[in-house]
Design an enzyme around this catalytic site. Sequence first.
Site, PDB file in Angstrom:
ATOM      1  N   TYR A 274     121.673 -33.607  68.594  1.00 23.53           N
ATOM      2  CA  TYR A 274     121.461 -33.459  70.036  1.00 23.53           C
ATOM      3  C   TYR A 274     120.683 -34.634  70.625  1.00 23.53           C
ATOM      4  O   TYR A 274     119.726 -35.114  70.016  1.00 23.53           O
ATOM      5  CB  TYR A 274     120.638 -32.198  70.323  1.00 23.53           C
TER       6      TYR A 274
ATOM      7  N   CYS B 172     117.637 -29.191  64.851  1.00 21.07           N
ATOM      8  CA  CYS B 172     118.320 -28.177  65.658  1.00 21.07           C
ATOM      9  C   CYS B 172     117.749 -26.796  65.333  1.00 21.07           C
ATOM     10  O   CYS B 172     116.857 -26.664  64.503  1.00 21.07           O
ATOM     11  CB  CYS B 172     119.821 -28.175  65.365  1.00 21.07           C
TER      12      CYS B 172
ATOM     13  N   HIS C 290      81.510 -16.978  62.800  1.00 19.21           N
ATOM     14  CA  HIS C 290      82.621 -17.866  62.424  1.00 19.21           C
ATOM     15  C   HIS C 290      82.303 -19.290  62.866  1.00 19.21           C
ATOM     16  O   HIS C 290      81.816 -19.511  63.973  1.00 19.21           O
ATOM     17  CB  HIS C 290      83.907 -17.364  63.095  1.00 19.21           C
TER      18      HIS C 290
ATOM     19  N   LYS D 124      95.878 -12.558  56.452  1.00 22.56           N
ATOM     20  CA  LYS D 124      96.484 -12.421  57.791  1.00 22.56           C
ATOM     21  C   LYS D 124      97.794 -13.216  57.854  1.00 22.56           C
ATOM     22  O   LYS D 124      98.030 -14.101  57.017  1.00 22.56           O
ATOM     23  CB  LYS D 124      95.500 -12.918  58.848  1.00 22.56           C
TER      24      LYS D 124
ATOM     25  N   ARG E  19      84.891 -15.825  53.391  1.00 21.49           N
ATOM     26  CA  ARG E  19      86.233 -15.460  53.854  1.00 21.49           C
ATOM     27  C   ARG E  19      87.205 -16.595  53.529  1.00 21.49           C
ATOM     28  O   ARG E  19      87.289 -17.572  54.256  1.00 21.49           O
ATOM     29  CB  ARG E  19      86.211 -15.198  55.364  1.00 21.49           C
TER      30      ARG E  19
ATOM     31  N   ASP F 260     119.260 -24.331  63.759  1.00 25.63           N
ATOM     32  CA  ASP F 260     119.682 -23.825  62.447  1.00 25.63           C
ATOM     33  C   ASP F 260     120.015 -24.907  61.441  1.00 25.63           C
ATOM     34  O   ASP F 260     120.394 -24.594  60.317  1.00 25.63           O
ATOM     35  CB  ASP F 260     120.922 -22.938  62.632  1.00 25.63           C
TER      36      ASP F 260
ATOM     37  N   ARG G 149      84.757 -17.896  70.754  1.00 26.73           N
ATOM     38  CA  ARG G 149      86.078 -17.254  70.801  1.00 26.73           C
ATOM     39  C   ARG G 149      85.846 -15.752  70.948  1.00 26.73           C
ATOM     40  O   ARG G 149      86.277 -15.146  71.914  1.00 26.73           O
ATOM     41  CB  ARG G 149      86.866 -17.591  69.535  1.00 26.73           C
TER      42      ARG G 149
HETATM   43  C1  LIG Z   1      91.524 -17.268  59.472  1.00 22.40           C
HETATM   44  C2  LIG Z   1      90.101 -16.981  59.387  1.00 22.40           C
HETATM   45  C3  LIG Z   1      89.367 -17.270  58.225  1.00 22.40           C
HETATM   46  C4  LIG Z   1      89.943 -18.042  57.072  1.00 22.40           C
HETATM   47  O1  LIG Z   1      89.841 -19.408  57.355  1.00 22.40           O
HETATM   48  P1  LIG Z   1      90.407 -20.500  56.341  1.00 22.40           P
HETATM   49  O2  LIG Z   1      90.177 -21.811  57.018  1.00 22.40           O
HETATM   50  O3  LIG Z   1      91.858 -20.231  56.174  1.00 22.40           O
HETATM   51  O4  LIG Z   1      89.643 -20.322  55.069  1.00 22.40           O
HETATM   52  C5  LIG Z   1      88.054 -16.878  58.167  1.00 22.40           C
HETATM   53  N1  LIG Z   1      87.490 -16.207  59.194  1.00 22.40           N
HETATM   54  C6  LIG Z   1      88.157 -15.921  60.336  1.00 22.40           C
HETATM   55  C7  LIG Z   1      87.468 -15.212  61.425  1.00 22.40           C
HETATM   56  C8  LIG Z   1      89.469 -16.309  60.478  1.00 22.40           C
HETATM   57  O5  LIG Z   1      90.125 -16.027  61.613  1.00 22.40           O
END
Ligand SMILES: *Cc1c(COP(=O)(O)O)cnc(C)c1O
Length: 374
Positions: free
Chosen positions: A267, A314, A164, A38, A220, A316, A135
Amino acid sequence: MTDLASPTRAEIDLGAIRHNARTLLALAGPADVLGVVKANAYGHGAVAVTRALQEEGIGRFAVATVPEGIELREAGIDAPILVFAAPLPDALPAYARHALAVTVSSREVAETVAAFAETTGPLRAHVQVDTGMHRLGLRPDDLTDTVRLLTDAPGVEVDAVWTHFATADGDLGYARQQHEDFRALVDRLGSLRPPLVHASNGPFLLRCPADAARPGTLVRCGGVLYGLASSRELRPALQAADLRPAMRLTTRVVHLQTVQAGESVSYGRLWTAPGSRRIATLPLGYADGLPRTLTNRGHAGLHGRLFPIAGRVCMDMLMVDLGPPEGAAATVSLGDEAVLFGSGGPDIQDQAEAAGTMPYEMTCALSPRVPRVS
Ligand SMILES: *Cc1c(COP(=O)(O)O)cnc(C)c1O
Protein backbone atom coordinates in the site's frame (compact mmCIF):
# COMPACT_ATOMS: atom_id res chain seq x y z
CA MET A 1 -6.11 -28.26 16.44
CA THR A 2 -6.90 -24.90 14.91
CA ASP A 3 -3.43 -23.96 16.13
CA LEU A 4 -1.92 -26.22 13.49
CA ALA A 5 -3.83 -24.41 10.78
CA SER A 6 -2.13 -21.11 11.61
CA PRO A 7 1.26 -20.52 10.03
CA THR A 8 1.85 -17.76 12.61
CA ARG A 9 2.52 -18.65 16.21
CA ALA A 10 4.03 -17.26 19.37
CA GLU A 11 6.24 -19.92 20.88
CA ILE A 12 6.26 -19.56 24.65
CA ASP A 13 9.29 -20.95 26.47
CA LEU A 14 7.86 -21.79 29.88
CA GLY A 15 11.29 -23.15 30.81
CA ALA A 16 12.74 -19.64 30.36
CA ILE A 17 9.94 -18.16 32.49
CA ARG A 18 10.62 -20.74 35.21
CA HIS A 19 14.33 -20.00 35.07
CA ASN A 20 13.60 -16.26 35.32
CA ALA A 21 11.29 -16.85 38.28
CA ARG A 22 13.96 -18.80 40.18
CA THR A 23 16.54 -16.13 39.37
CA LEU A 24 14.28 -13.31 40.57
CA LEU A 25 13.23 -15.13 43.73
CA ALA A 26 16.91 -15.53 44.61
CA LEU A 27 17.64 -11.89 43.82
CA ALA A 28 14.63 -10.56 45.75
CA GLY A 29 15.07 -12.64 48.91
CA PRO A 30 14.23 -11.98 51.73
CA ALA A 31 11.48 -10.03 49.93
CA ASP A 32 8.89 -12.12 48.11
CA VAL A 33 8.01 -11.92 44.43
CA LEU A 34 4.52 -10.92 43.37
CA GLY A 35 4.07 -12.28 39.84
CA VAL A 36 2.54 -9.66 37.55
CA VAL A 37 0.47 -11.59 35.02
CA LYS A 38 -1.68 -8.74 33.72
CA ALA A 39 -2.53 -8.44 30.03
CA ASN A 40 -2.51 -12.21 29.56
CA ALA A 41 0.92 -12.39 31.23
CA TYR A 42 2.28 -9.73 28.87
CA GLY A 43 0.86 -11.78 26.00
CA HIS A 44 2.46 -15.08 27.10
CA GLY A 45 -0.75 -16.77 28.32
CA ALA A 46 -1.88 -15.95 31.86
CA VAL A 47 -3.09 -19.34 33.05
CA ALA A 48 -0.13 -21.40 31.84
CA VAL A 49 2.35 -18.79 33.08
CA THR A 50 0.70 -18.46 36.51
CA ARG A 51 0.74 -22.22 37.01
CA ALA A 52 4.42 -22.39 36.06
CA LEU A 53 5.25 -19.53 38.44
CA GLN A 54 3.35 -21.23 41.26
CA GLU A 55 5.41 -24.35 40.75
CA GLU A 56 8.57 -22.29 41.09
CA GLY A 57 7.39 -20.90 44.43
CA ILE A 58 5.73 -17.60 43.54
CA GLY A 59 2.62 -17.42 45.70
CA ARG A 60 0.98 -14.06 44.91
CA PHE A 61 -0.15 -12.52 41.68
CA ALA A 62 -1.39 -9.24 40.25
CA VAL A 63 -3.55 -8.46 37.24
CA ALA A 64 -4.70 -5.17 35.76
CA THR A 65 -8.43 -5.80 35.55
CA VAL A 66 -11.21 -7.75 37.22
CA PRO A 67 -11.87 -9.98 34.17
CA GLU A 68 -8.18 -10.95 34.17
CA GLY A 69 -8.55 -12.01 37.81
CA ILE A 70 -11.71 -13.97 37.06
CA GLU A 71 -9.93 -15.82 34.26
CA LEU A 72 -7.36 -17.10 36.77
CA ARG A 73 -10.03 -18.02 39.32
CA GLU A 74 -12.01 -19.93 36.70
CA ALA A 75 -8.85 -21.88 35.85
CA GLY A 76 -8.74 -22.99 39.48
CA ILE A 77 -5.93 -20.71 40.67
CA ASP A 78 -6.68 -19.87 44.30
CA ALA A 79 -3.57 -17.85 45.23
CA PRO A 80 -3.98 -14.23 46.41
CA ILE A 81 -4.61 -11.95 43.43
CA LEU A 82 -4.38 -8.15 43.48
CA VAL A 83 -6.11 -6.03 40.84
CA PHE A 84 -4.07 -2.90 40.03
CA ALA A 85 -6.98 -0.93 38.53
CA ALA A 86 -8.90 1.65 40.54
CA PRO A 87 -12.26 0.00 41.22
CA LEU A 88 -15.54 1.59 40.25
CA PRO A 89 -18.18 1.04 42.95
CA ASP A 90 -20.30 -1.30 40.84
CA ALA A 91 -17.33 -3.67 40.40
CA LEU A 92 -16.99 -4.48 44.11
CA PRO A 93 -19.38 -7.47 44.06
CA ALA A 94 -17.08 -9.15 41.52
CA TYR A 95 -14.05 -8.57 43.78
CA ALA A 96 -15.91 -10.17 46.69
CA ARG A 97 -17.27 -13.08 44.66
CA HIS A 98 -13.86 -13.98 43.22
CA ALA A 99 -11.76 -13.08 46.27
CA LEU A 100 -9.75 -10.45 44.37
CA ALA A 101 -7.86 -7.86 46.43
CA VAL A 102 -8.87 -4.25 45.76
CA THR A 103 -6.49 -1.38 45.10
CA VAL A 104 -7.61 1.48 47.34
CA SER A 105 -6.23 4.56 45.71
CA SER A 106 -8.43 7.36 47.03
CA ARG A 107 -10.42 8.34 50.09
CA GLU A 108 -13.64 7.84 48.09
CA VAL A 109 -12.72 4.26 47.20
CA ALA A 110 -11.84 3.58 50.85
CA GLU A 111 -15.28 4.74 51.98
CA THR A 112 -17.03 2.71 49.29
CA VAL A 113 -14.99 -0.38 50.18
CA ALA A 114 -15.74 0.03 53.89
CA ALA A 115 -19.47 0.44 53.27
CA PHE A 116 -19.60 -2.52 50.91
CA ALA A 117 -17.69 -4.81 53.27
CA GLU A 118 -19.94 -3.94 56.19
CA THR A 119 -23.21 -4.54 54.35
CA THR A 120 -22.40 -7.08 51.65
CA GLY A 121 -19.23 -9.10 51.97
CA PRO A 122 -15.58 -9.17 53.02
CA LEU A 123 -12.89 -7.49 50.93
CA ARG A 124 -9.10 -7.47 51.03
CA ALA A 125 -7.39 -4.14 50.37
CA HIS A 126 -3.98 -2.98 49.15
CA VAL A 127 -3.82 0.75 49.88
CA GLN A 128 -1.89 2.67 47.25
CA VAL A 129 -0.14 5.94 48.04
CA ASP A 130 1.10 8.29 45.34
CA THR A 131 4.75 9.21 45.87
CA GLY A 132 5.32 10.78 42.46
CA MET A 133 3.86 8.73 39.62
CA HIS A 134 0.61 10.73 39.69
CA ARG A 135 -1.49 8.06 38.05
CA LEU A 136 -3.37 6.52 40.99
CA GLY A 137 -2.96 6.70 44.73
CA LEU A 138 -3.74 8.66 47.87
CA ARG A 139 -1.99 11.90 48.61
CA PRO A 140 0.70 11.06 51.20
CA ASP A 141 -1.05 13.15 53.88
CA ASP A 142 -4.19 11.03 53.56
CA LEU A 143 -2.48 7.68 53.99
CA THR A 144 -2.62 7.19 57.76
CA ASP A 145 -6.27 8.20 58.15
CA THR A 146 -7.31 6.04 55.23
CA VAL A 147 -5.47 2.97 56.53
CA ARG A 148 -7.09 3.59 59.93
CA LEU A 149 -10.56 3.87 58.38
CA LEU A 150 -10.08 0.55 56.57
CA THR A 151 -8.46 -1.20 59.52
CA ASP A 152 -11.45 -0.24 61.68
CA ALA A 153 -14.00 -1.21 59.03
CA PRO A 154 -15.72 -4.55 59.70
CA GLY A 155 -15.16 -7.00 56.85
CA VAL A 156 -12.07 -5.26 55.44
CA GLU A 157 -8.67 -6.90 55.65
CA VAL A 158 -5.84 -4.46 54.91
CA ASP A 159 -3.15 -6.66 53.39
CA ALA A 160 -0.70 -4.04 52.16
CA VAL A 161 0.27 -0.46 51.48
CA TRP A 162 2.09 0.20 48.25
CA THR A 163 3.36 2.74 45.78
CA HIS A 164 4.60 2.75 42.20
CA PHE A 165 7.76 4.27 40.71
CA ALA A 166 7.68 6.50 37.64
CA THR A 167 11.31 6.07 36.57
CA ALA A 168 12.60 2.70 37.80
CA ASP A 169 14.03 2.02 34.32
CA GLY A 170 15.28 5.59 33.84
CA ASP A 171 16.13 8.35 36.32
CA LEU A 172 17.14 6.31 39.33
CA GLY A 173 17.45 9.40 41.54
CA TYR A 174 13.73 10.08 41.26
CA ALA A 175 12.85 6.44 41.94
CA ARG A 176 15.10 6.35 45.01
CA GLN A 177 13.47 9.52 46.31
CA GLN A 178 10.03 7.94 45.87
CA HIS A 179 11.28 4.88 47.73
CA GLU A 180 12.63 6.96 50.62
CA ASP A 181 9.41 8.96 50.88
CA PHE A 182 7.41 5.74 50.83
CA ARG A 183 9.46 4.17 53.61
CA ALA A 184 9.00 7.26 55.75
CA LEU A 185 5.23 7.09 55.20
CA VAL A 186 5.17 3.41 56.14
CA ASP A 187 7.16 4.16 59.31
CA ARG A 188 4.62 6.80 60.25
CA LEU A 189 1.87 4.16 60.15
CA GLY A 190 3.29 2.60 63.30
CA SER A 191 0.95 -0.09 64.59
CA LEU A 192 -1.35 0.45 61.60
CA ARG A 193 1.33 -0.98 59.31
CA PRO A 194 -0.22 -3.92 57.41
CA PRO A 195 1.64 -7.23 57.02
CA LEU A 196 2.91 -6.39 53.53
CA VAL A 197 4.40 -3.36 51.81
CA HIS A 198 5.43 -3.15 48.18
CA ALA A 199 7.06 -0.53 46.02
CA SER A 200 9.64 -2.09 43.71
CA ASN A 201 8.86 -3.32 40.22
CA GLY A 202 11.17 -5.57 38.18
CA PRO A 203 13.45 -2.82 36.87
CA PHE A 204 14.04 -1.38 40.35
CA LEU A 205 14.87 -4.85 41.69
CA LEU A 206 17.52 -5.34 39.00
CA ARG A 207 19.08 -1.94 39.56
CA CYS A 208 18.80 -1.67 43.36
CA PRO A 209 18.50 -5.21 44.70
CA ALA A 210 19.61 -4.26 48.22
CA ASP A 211 16.88 -1.61 48.47
CA ALA A 212 14.19 -3.78 46.94
CA ALA A 213 14.93 -6.86 49.02
CA ARG A 214 13.69 -6.04 52.49
CA PRO A 215 11.77 -8.39 54.74
CA GLY A 216 8.00 -7.97 54.74
CA THR A 217 8.05 -6.48 51.28
CA LEU A 218 6.97 -7.76 47.91
CA VAL A 219 8.64 -7.02 44.59
CA ARG A 220 6.14 -6.72 41.76
CA CYS A 221 7.92 -8.46 38.88
CA GLY A 222 6.41 -8.20 35.41
CA GLY A 223 8.53 -7.81 32.29
CA VAL A 224 11.63 -9.31 33.90
CA LEU A 225 9.76 -12.62 34.37
CA TYR A 226 9.38 -12.75 30.60
CA GLY A 227 12.98 -11.68 29.98
CA LEU A 228 11.93 -8.27 28.68
CA ALA A 229 13.69 -4.96 29.33
CA SER A 230 11.40 -1.92 29.45
CA SER A 231 14.19 0.43 28.39
CA ARG A 232 17.47 0.25 26.53
CA GLU A 233 19.29 1.22 29.73
CA LEU A 234 17.95 -1.87 31.43
CA ARG A 235 19.12 -4.33 28.79
CA PRO A 236 22.61 -4.95 30.26
CA ALA A 237 21.06 -5.55 33.70
CA LEU A 238 18.80 -8.26 32.27
CA GLN A 239 21.75 -9.84 30.52
CA ALA A 240 23.93 -9.68 33.64
CA ALA A 241 21.18 -11.37 35.66
CA ASP A 242 20.79 -14.01 32.90
CA LEU A 243 17.08 -13.32 32.40
CA ARG A 244 15.91 -14.95 29.20
CA PRO A 245 13.27 -13.81 26.70
CA ALA A 246 10.42 -16.29 26.62
CA MET A 247 8.60 -15.50 23.40
CA ARG A 248 9.51 -16.17 19.78
CA LEU A 249 7.17 -14.98 17.04
CA THR A 250 7.28 -17.01 13.86
CA THR A 251 5.36 -17.43 10.64
CA ARG A 252 5.98 -19.02 7.24
CA VAL A 253 6.58 -17.75 3.74
CA VAL A 254 3.31 -18.04 1.79
CA HIS A 255 4.35 -16.35 -1.46
CA LEU A 256 7.56 -15.55 -3.35
CA GLN A 257 7.99 -13.27 -6.33
CA THR A 258 10.65 -11.35 -8.18
CA VAL A 259 9.95 -7.66 -8.79
CA GLN A 260 11.85 -5.51 -11.26
CA ALA A 261 13.66 -2.20 -10.73
CA GLY A 262 11.13 0.61 -10.21
CA GLU A 263 8.22 -1.64 -9.20
CA SER A 264 6.69 -0.82 -5.83
CA VAL A 265 5.55 -3.11 -3.03
CA SER A 266 2.46 -2.79 -0.80
CA TYR A 267 0.00 0.00 0.00
CA GLY A 268 1.00 3.55 -0.68
CA ARG A 269 4.00 2.50 -2.80
CA LEU A 270 6.40 3.35 0.03
CA TRP A 271 9.06 0.90 -1.15
CA THR A 272 10.43 0.66 -4.65
CA ALA A 273 12.79 -2.03 -5.89
CA PRO A 274 16.27 -0.61 -6.58
CA GLY A 275 16.90 -3.52 -8.95
CA SER A 276 15.62 -7.00 -9.53
CA ARG A 277 14.54 -8.21 -6.04
CA ARG A 278 13.13 -11.36 -4.54
CA ILE A 279 10.17 -10.56 -2.26
CA ALA A 280 8.68 -12.92 0.33
CA THR A 281 5.12 -12.38 1.55
CA LEU A 282 4.46 -13.32 5.20
CA PRO A 283 0.93 -13.92 6.50
CA LEU A 284 0.89 -11.61 9.48
CA GLY A 285 0.22 -7.92 9.96
CA TYR A 286 -1.15 -5.38 12.35
CA ALA A 287 -4.32 -7.41 13.00
CA ASP A 288 -2.00 -10.00 14.52
CA GLY A 289 -0.55 -7.27 16.69
CA LEU A 290 2.60 -6.55 14.73
CA PRO A 291 3.06 -2.75 14.79
CA ARG A 292 2.32 -1.00 11.51
CA THR A 293 5.20 1.30 12.39
CA LEU A 294 7.55 -1.49 11.26
CA THR A 295 6.75 -0.31 7.73
CA ASN A 296 10.11 -0.04 5.90
CA ARG A 297 11.89 -0.36 9.26
CA GLY A 298 11.76 -3.78 10.93
CA HIS A 299 13.31 -7.10 9.95
CA ALA A 300 12.41 -10.75 9.63
CA GLY A 301 14.84 -13.63 10.06
CA LEU A 302 14.97 -16.40 7.45
CA HIS A 303 17.55 -19.18 7.66
CA GLY A 304 19.21 -17.21 10.46
CA ARG A 305 19.73 -14.03 8.36
CA LEU A 306 17.92 -10.74 8.84
CA PHE A 307 16.05 -9.23 5.88
CA PRO A 308 14.31 -5.82 5.88
CA ILE A 309 10.55 -5.39 5.79
CA ALA A 310 9.66 -3.82 2.44
CA GLY A 311 6.82 -1.31 2.31
CA ARG A 312 3.70 -0.90 4.36
CA VAL A 313 2.82 -3.52 6.97
CA CYS A 314 -0.74 -4.51 6.01
CA MET A 315 -3.54 -5.78 8.25
CA ASP A 316 -2.86 -9.45 7.49
CA MET A 317 0.41 -9.56 5.56
CA LEU A 318 3.79 -7.98 5.13
CA MET A 319 6.55 -8.26 2.57
CA VAL A 320 10.26 -8.83 3.08
CA ASP A 321 13.09 -7.85 0.70
CA LEU A 322 15.30 -10.91 0.24
CA GLY A 323 17.69 -9.04 -2.06
CA PRO A 324 18.77 -9.99 -5.58
CA PRO A 325 17.28 -13.30 -6.75
CA GLU A 326 20.69 -14.91 -7.22
CA GLY A 327 21.89 -14.07 -3.67
CA ALA A 328 20.73 -15.42 -0.29
CA ALA A 329 17.17 -15.23 -1.66
CA ALA A 330 17.85 -18.32 -3.73
CA THR A 331 17.80 -20.46 -0.58
CA VAL A 332 14.32 -19.32 0.50
CA SER A 333 11.35 -21.53 -0.44
CA LEU A 334 7.62 -21.47 0.08
CA GLY A 335 6.71 -22.62 3.57
CA ASP A 336 10.05 -21.65 5.13
CA GLU A 337 9.99 -20.30 8.64
CA ALA A 338 10.32 -16.52 9.17
CA VAL A 339 11.04 -15.11 12.61
CA LEU A 340 9.75 -11.68 13.63
CA PHE A 341 11.53 -11.77 16.98
CA GLY A 342 13.44 -14.31 19.01
CA SER A 343 16.03 -16.90 18.12
CA GLY A 344 16.78 -16.89 14.39
CA GLY A 345 15.30 -13.40 13.97
CA PRO A 346 15.72 -9.91 15.37
CA ASP A 347 16.13 -9.44 19.10
CA ILE A 348 12.76 -8.25 20.43
CA GLN A 349 14.39 -5.10 21.81
CA ASP A 350 15.73 -4.15 18.36
CA GLN A 351 12.44 -4.92 16.65
CA ALA A 352 10.58 -2.86 19.27
CA GLU A 353 12.93 0.07 18.80
CA ALA A 354 12.49 -0.13 15.03
CA ALA A 355 8.75 0.07 15.66
CA GLY A 356 9.20 3.07 17.97
CA THR A 357 8.02 1.16 21.04
CA MET A 358 9.34 -1.15 23.76
CA PRO A 359 9.26 -4.94 24.10
CA TYR A 360 6.33 -5.09 26.54
CA GLU A 361 4.07 -3.57 23.91
CA MET A 362 5.25 -6.06 21.27
CA THR A 363 4.23 -9.11 23.31
CA CYS A 364 1.09 -7.55 24.85
CA ALA A 365 -0.19 -6.45 21.48
CA LEU A 366 -0.28 -9.91 19.89
CA SER A 367 -3.90 -10.56 19.09
CA PRO A 368 -5.97 -13.67 19.83
CA ARG A 369 -5.40 -14.65 16.19
CA VAL A 370 -1.86 -15.71 17.10
CA PRO A 371 -1.85 -19.08 18.86
CA ARG A 372 0.45 -19.35 21.86
CA VAL A 373 2.32 -22.61 21.64
CA SER A 374 4.37 -23.89 24.56
C1 LIG B 1 2.81 -3.44 35.36
C2 LIG B 1 3.10 -3.07 36.73
C3 LIG B 1 4.18 -3.62 37.43
C4 LIG B 1 5.22 -4.49 36.77
O1 LIG B 1 6.16 -3.66 36.15
P1 LIG B 1 7.37 -4.28 35.32
O2 LIG B 1 8.10 -3.11 34.76
O3 LIG B 1 6.78 -5.10 34.23
O4 LIG B 1 8.16 -5.10 36.28
C5 LIG B 1 4.34 -3.31 38.76
N1 LIG B 1 3.45 -2.51 39.38
C6 LIG B 1 2.40 -1.94 38.75
C7 LIG B 1 1.49 -1.06 39.49
C8 LIG B 1 2.20 -2.19 37.41
O5 LIG B 1 1.15 -1.62 36.78
